[in-house]
Design a protein around this motif. Structure first.
Motif, mmCIF file in Angstrom:
data_model
loop_
_atom_site.group_PDB
_atom_site.id
_atom_site.type_symbol
_atom_site.label_atom_id
_atom_site.label_comp_id
_atom_site.label_asym_id
_atom_site.label_seq_id
_atom_site.Cartn_x
_atom_site.Cartn_y
_atom_site.Cartn_z
ATOM 1 N N GLY A 48 0.783 -1.225 0.000
ATOM 2 C CA GLY A 48 0.000 0.000 0.000
ATOM 3 C C GLY A 48 0.816 1.276 0.000
ATOM 4 N N ALA A 49 2.147 1.181 0.060
ATOM 5 C CA ALA A 49 2.994 2.369 0.043
ATOM 6 C C ALA A 49 2.807 3.120 -1.275
ATOM 7 C CB ALA A 49 4.459 1.984 0.228
ATOM 8 N N ARG A 50 2.714 4.438 -1.203
ATOM 9 C CA ARG A 50 2.551 5.246 -2.413
ATOM 10 C C ARG A 50 3.900 5.426 -3.088
ATOM 11 N NH1 ARG A 50 -0.656 10.432 -3.099
ATOM 12 N NH2 ARG A 50 -0.658 9.526 -5.193
ATOM 13 N N VAL A 51 3.977 5.063 -4.364
ATOM 14 C CA VAL A 51 5.225 5.124 -5.118
ATOM 15 C C VAL A 51 4.973 5.783 -6.463
ATOM 16 C CG1 VAL A 51 6.153 3.083 -3.960
ATOM 17 C CG2 VAL A 51 4.903 2.811 -6.106
ATOM 18 N N LEU A 52 6.016 6.385 -7.012
ATOM 19 C CA LEU A 52 5.912 7.090 -8.288
ATOM 20 C C LEU A 52 6.984 6.609 -9.241
ATOM 21 C CD1 LEU A 52 4.834 9.411 -10.122
ATOM 22 C CD2 LEU A 52 6.479 10.920 -8.960
ATOM 23 N N ASP A 53 6.580 6.310 -10.482
ATOM 24 C CA ASP A 53 7.469 5.948 -11.584
ATOM 25 C C ASP A 53 7.427 7.095 -12.588
ATOM 26 O OD1 ASP A 53 8.964 4.710 -13.549
ATOM 27 O OD2 ASP A 53 7.382 3.303 -14.140
ATOM 28 N N ALA A 54 8.518 7.886 -12.657
ATOM 29 C CA ALA A 54 8.508 9.068 -13.516
ATOM 30 C C ALA A 54 9.874 9.261 -14.173
ATOM 31 C CB ALA A 54 8.149 10.307 -12.694
ATOM 32 N N PRO A 55 9.924 9.133 -15.501
ATOM 33 C CA PRO A 55 8.845 8.815 -16.429
ATOM 34 C C PRO A 55 8.644 7.301 -16.498
ATOM 35 C CG PRO A 55 10.859 9.195 -17.667
ATOM 36 C CD PRO A 55 11.207 9.435 -16.217
ATOM 37 N N LEU A 61 8.587 -0.707 -14.957
ATOM 38 C CA LEU A 61 8.776 -0.477 -13.527
ATOM 39 C C LEU A 61 7.446 -0.313 -12.811
ATOM 40 C CD1 LEU A 61 11.767 -0.050 -14.370
ATOM 41 C CD2 LEU A 61 11.875 1.697 -12.587
ATOM 42 N N SER A 62 6.508 0.357 -13.462
ATOM 43 C CA SER A 62 5.168 0.516 -12.870
ATOM 44 C C SER A 62 4.546 -0.849 -12.615
ATOM 45 C CB SER A 62 4.271 1.336 -13.802
ATOM 46 O OG SER A 62 4.766 2.644 -13.981
ATOM 47 N N LEU A 63 4.683 -1.755 -13.588
ATOM 48 C CA LEU A 63 4.147 -3.102 -13.428
ATOM 49 C C LEU A 63 4.823 -3.812 -12.267
ATOM 50 C CD1 LEU A 63 2.458 -5.522 -14.437
ATOM 51 C CD2 LEU A 63 4.354 -6.067 -15.988
ATOM 52 N N TRP A 64 6.144 -3.769 -12.214
ATOM 53 C CA TRP A 64 6.872 -4.458 -11.147
ATOM 54 C C TRP A 64 6.474 -3.918 -9.773
ATOM 55 C CZ3 TRP A 64 10.188 -3.258 -7.193
ATOM 56 C CH2 TRP A 64 10.869 -4.329 -6.605
ATOM 57 N N MET A 65 6.358 -2.606 -9.660
ATOM 58 C CA MET A 65 6.016 -2.013 -8.362
ATOM 59 C C MET A 65 4.578 -2.359 -7.962
ATOM 60 S SD MET A 65 8.112 1.607 -8.171
ATOM 61 C CE MET A 65 7.299 2.422 -9.535
ATOM 62 N N TRP A 70 2.252 -2.253 -4.028
ATOM 63 C CA TRP A 70 2.355 -0.830 -3.737
ATOM 64 C C TRP A 70 1.314 -0.042 -4.525
ATOM 65 C CZ3 TRP A 70 8.338 -0.964 -4.824
ATOM 66 C CH2 TRP A 70 8.949 -1.729 -3.825
ATOM 67 N N ASP A 71 1.004 1.140 -4.046
ATOM 68 C CA ASP A 71 0.037 2.042 -4.666
ATOM 69 C C ASP A 71 0.793 2.895 -5.688
ATOM 70 O OD1 ASP A 71 -1.926 3.827 -5.372
ATOM 71 O OD2 ASP A 71 -2.179 4.689 -3.369
ATOM 72 N N VAL A 72 0.666 2.551 -6.961
ATOM 73 C CA VAL A 72 1.524 3.106 -8.008
ATOM 74 C C VAL A 72 0.885 4.302 -8.703
ATOM 75 C CG1 VAL A 72 2.635 2.635 -10.226
ATOM 76 C CG2 VAL A 72 2.634 0.884 -8.435
ATOM 77 N N SER A 73 1.681 5.361 -8.842
ATOM 78 C CA SER A 73 1.383 6.453 -9.760
ATOM 79 C C SER A 73 2.492 6.486 -10.797
ATOM 80 C CB SER A 73 1.314 7.799 -9.033
ATOM 81 O OG SER A 73 0.218 7.843 -8.147
ATOM 82 N N ALA A 74 2.144 6.868 -12.009
ATOM 83 C CA ALA A 74 3.126 6.904 -13.101
ATOM 84 C C ALA A 74 2.846 8.117 -13.973
ATOM 85 C CB ALA A 74 3.053 5.626 -13.928
ATOM 86 N N ASP A 83 -0.617 5.622 -22.149
ATOM 87 C CA ASP A 83 -1.672 4.678 -22.551
ATOM 88 C C ASP A 83 -1.178 3.239 -22.458
ATOM 89 O OD1 ASP A 83 -3.370 6.800 -23.088
ATOM 90 O OD2 ASP A 83 -3.015 6.780 -25.250
ATOM 91 N N PHE A 84 0.048 3.004 -22.899
ATOM 92 C CA PHE A 84 0.608 1.649 -22.878
ATOM 93 C C PHE A 84 0.757 1.161 -21.441
ATOM 94 C CE2 PHE A 84 3.845 -1.607 -23.049
ATOM 95 C CZ PHE A 84 3.573 -2.296 -24.215
ATOM 96 N N THR A 85 1.254 2.021 -20.557
ATOM 97 C CA THR A 85 1.425 1.656 -19.148
ATOM 98 C C THR A 85 0.087 1.359 -18.498
ATOM 99 O OG1 THR A 85 3.445 2.982 -18.969
ATOM 100 C CG2 THR A 85 2.291 2.470 -16.917
#
Length: 217
Positions: A48-55, A61-65, A70-74, A83-85
């Protein structure tokens, strides 16, 4: 300033589906080696940790996280990449907030994310001031952990590119950055280096620098 930043790397932004697919279908061995580097660099975080993948690029990486619970933002400047992510997460029965946006001016509040990851971006920028602006914005939204990949000049690849430049005047499109430079920017912002992880030390240039916030600056 931001228009200049975008112009510098526009040809590397994944603006169309063809470019995203080409990146997503990169050589399996290269992909596996880079993801192994990511896994070795990551801190332990609770579900549930909030994480960010940018870019976010093609979302690997978004998928792995997201798979870690984890709670993913990208975010990515390219709409096709976003769109692909988004579809990649959905196809794997996972969720995440995926937005089109500028990593130099992100919409989130200060210290919004427990972890911020910036993978395979900083080497696109030859200007140290632009790199500093990027790192400052990443640090702004990072609460505790910040991971930044960079290409070390102290590697076989880095030295080979430097020698080519000295002999021919031809610069590589991939710019090498010292770990000292990253530290000099992030330490005044309250972050210290926890560890520096190399994909293959002294041979391959790709490193992951893991910083931890130690003050509220």
């Amino acid at each position: 300033m931001l228009d200049d930043v975008v112009a510098l790397s526009r040809d590397r932004v994944k603006m169309d589906e063809k470019t995203v697919l080409r990146y997503a279908n990169r050589k399996p061995a290269k992909h596996a080696a880079e993801m192994a580097l990511v896994e070795r660099s990551m801190p332990d975080l609770p579900a549930g940790a909030r994480v960010l993948d940018a870019p976010c690029g093609a979302g690997r990486l978004s998928l792995w996280m997201a798979q870690q619970g984890w709670d993913v933002s990208a975010m990515d400047l390219g709409s096709a990449a976003a769109d692909f992510t988004r579809k990649l997460l959905t196809d794997n029965a996972l969720s995440g907030e995926v937005d089109v946006g500028d990593v130099f001016a992100m919409p989130w509040e200060r210290r919004e994310f427990k972890l911020v990851v910036c993978f395979r971006l900083i080497h696109h920028f030859p200007d140290a001031q632009i790199r500093e602006k990027l790192l400052t914005e990443l640090a702004r939204v990072a609460d505790q952990h910040l991971l930044v990949s960079y290409l070390s000049p102290w590697s076989y690849t880095g030295l080979k590119r430097w020698l080519r430049y000295r002999l021919t005047g031809r610069r590589s499109r991939q710019n090498h950055t010292s770990l000292t430079e990253l530290q000099s920017v992030l330490e005044p912002l309250g972050f210290i280096l926890a560890r520096d992880v190399a994909q293959r030390r002294y041979f391959h240039a790709l490193h992951m620098a893991y910083f931890i916030r130690v003050s509220n600056r």
